[in-house]
Design a protein around this motif. Structure first.
Motif, short mmCIF file in Angstrom:
data_model
loop_
_atom_site.label_atom_id
_atom_site.label_comp_id
_atom_site.label_asym_id
_atom_site.label_seq_id
_atom_site.Cartn_x
_atom_site.Cartn_y
_atom_site.Cartn_z
N ARG A 37 -9.33 -5.44 -3.24
CA ARG A 37 -8.65 -6.19 -4.29
C ARG A 37 -7.99 -5.26 -5.32
N PHE A 38 -6.73 -5.59 -5.67
CA PHE A 38 -6.05 -4.87 -6.75
C PHE A 38 -6.65 -5.31 -8.08
N SER A 39 -7.01 -4.35 -8.93
CA SER A 39 -7.55 -4.70 -10.24
C SER A 39 -6.62 -4.30 -11.37
N ALA A 40 -5.83 -3.25 -11.20
CA ALA A 40 -4.98 -2.77 -12.29
C ALA A 40 -3.60 -3.43 -12.28
N LEU A 41 -3.00 -3.61 -11.11
CA LEU A 41 -1.68 -4.21 -11.01
C LEU A 41 -1.76 -5.59 -10.37
N ASN A 74 -1.92 0.99 4.12
CA ASN A 74 -3.11 0.15 4.02
C ASN A 74 -4.16 0.76 3.08
N ASN A 75 -4.17 2.08 2.96
CA ASN A 75 -5.21 2.75 2.19
C ASN A 75 -4.78 3.16 0.77
N VAL A 76 -3.75 2.50 0.21
CA VAL A 76 -3.32 2.87 -1.15
C VAL A 76 -4.42 2.58 -2.16
N MET A 77 -4.36 3.30 -3.26
CA MET A 77 -5.31 3.09 -4.36
C MET A 77 -5.05 1.70 -4.97
N ARG A 78 -6.12 0.97 -5.26
CA ARG A 78 -5.98 -0.38 -5.81
C ARG A 78 -6.68 -0.55 -7.15
N LYS A 79 -7.38 0.47 -7.59
CA LYS A 79 -8.09 0.44 -8.87
C LYS A 79 -7.54 1.58 -9.75
N GLY A 80 -7.66 1.40 -11.06
CA GLY A 80 -7.25 2.47 -11.97
C GLY A 80 -5.74 2.57 -12.10
N ARG A 81 -5.26 3.73 -12.54
CA ARG A 81 -3.83 3.95 -12.79
C ARG A 81 -3.08 4.11 -11.47
N VAL A 83 0.76 4.13 -9.60
CA VAL A 83 2.21 4.22 -9.75
C VAL A 83 2.81 3.86 -8.39
N ILE A 84 3.73 2.91 -8.40
CA ILE A 84 4.35 2.48 -7.15
C ILE A 84 5.50 3.44 -6.85
N LYS A 85 5.22 4.38 -5.94
CA LYS A 85 6.22 5.37 -5.52
C LYS A 85 5.84 5.87 -4.13
N PRO A 86 6.82 6.39 -3.39
CA PRO A 86 6.55 6.84 -2.01
C PRO A 86 5.43 7.88 -1.90
N GLU A 87 5.34 8.78 -2.85
CA GLU A 87 4.30 9.82 -2.78
C GLU A 87 2.89 9.23 -2.80
#
Length: 173
Positions: A37-41, A74-81, A83-87
């Motif tokens: 679950r996304f918590s920050a965005l 699929n494994n992007v960070m979903r908590k905390g800060r 930034v939506i960018k390719p890196e």
């Protein structure tokens, strides 16, 4: 057939029963905590894991609201800060305050002649390419090329709380 994954939906996002519409809700829902679950965005992902091939979906964005659309690992960070960018494993475009942006590093402002009410996302996994099209006038919006996807991808949807709106995944025949 892209449908939304409720296990990834931010607490303030309401999903329709058929999993094709997401709406912002001022009051956060009581949902079980989980790593997905996304918590920050205020984001939600599509259920589909994309590992290969060409994929196409359309999203009705209407004429109101602020949004991001695209794909992510699929494994992007979903908590905390986040930034939506390719890196960081995100390839997306944004509509915010009547401006369109490619969420590159740095972000690139896009010039569109017509405001889309429907956006098409076309992903070519093997060629590392994702393109966005304005289905209102069938014009090209932006393409990310030579992307290193490195693993499964999922459709990405974000609604901003600043202005009410919703996103609807269209049935494609």
């Amino acid at each position: 057939n892209v449908v939304l994954d409720p296990d990834t939906a931010h607490h303030n996002l309401i999903l329709s029963e058929d999993g094709r519409c997401v709406t912002w809700n001022e009051k956060a829902q009581e949902l079980p905590e989980n790593e997905q679950r996304f918590s920050a965005l205020p984001c939600v992902l599509g259920r589909q894991l994309i590992n290969s091939g060409r994929h196409y979906w359309e999203v009705e964005v209407g004429d109101r609201g602020f949004w991001d659309l695209g794909i992510c690992r699929n494994n992007v960070m979903r908590k905390g800060r986040i930034v939506i960018k390719p890196e960081d494993g995100f390839w997306a475009i944004r509509f915010y305050k009547n401006e369109y942006w490619a969420l590159t590093s740095p972000e690139a402002k896009l010039t569109l002649k017509n405001h889309p009410t429907k956006v098409c996302i076309f992903l070519d996994y093997e060629n590392g390419c994702i393109s966005f099209y304005n289905m209102t006038n069938n014009s090209h919006i932006h393409t990310f090329e030579q992307c290193s996807f490195n693993g499964p991808l999922r459709p990405l949807f974000r609604i901003w709380p600043n202005e009410p709106g919703h996103l609807i995944i269209c049935s494609v025949s």
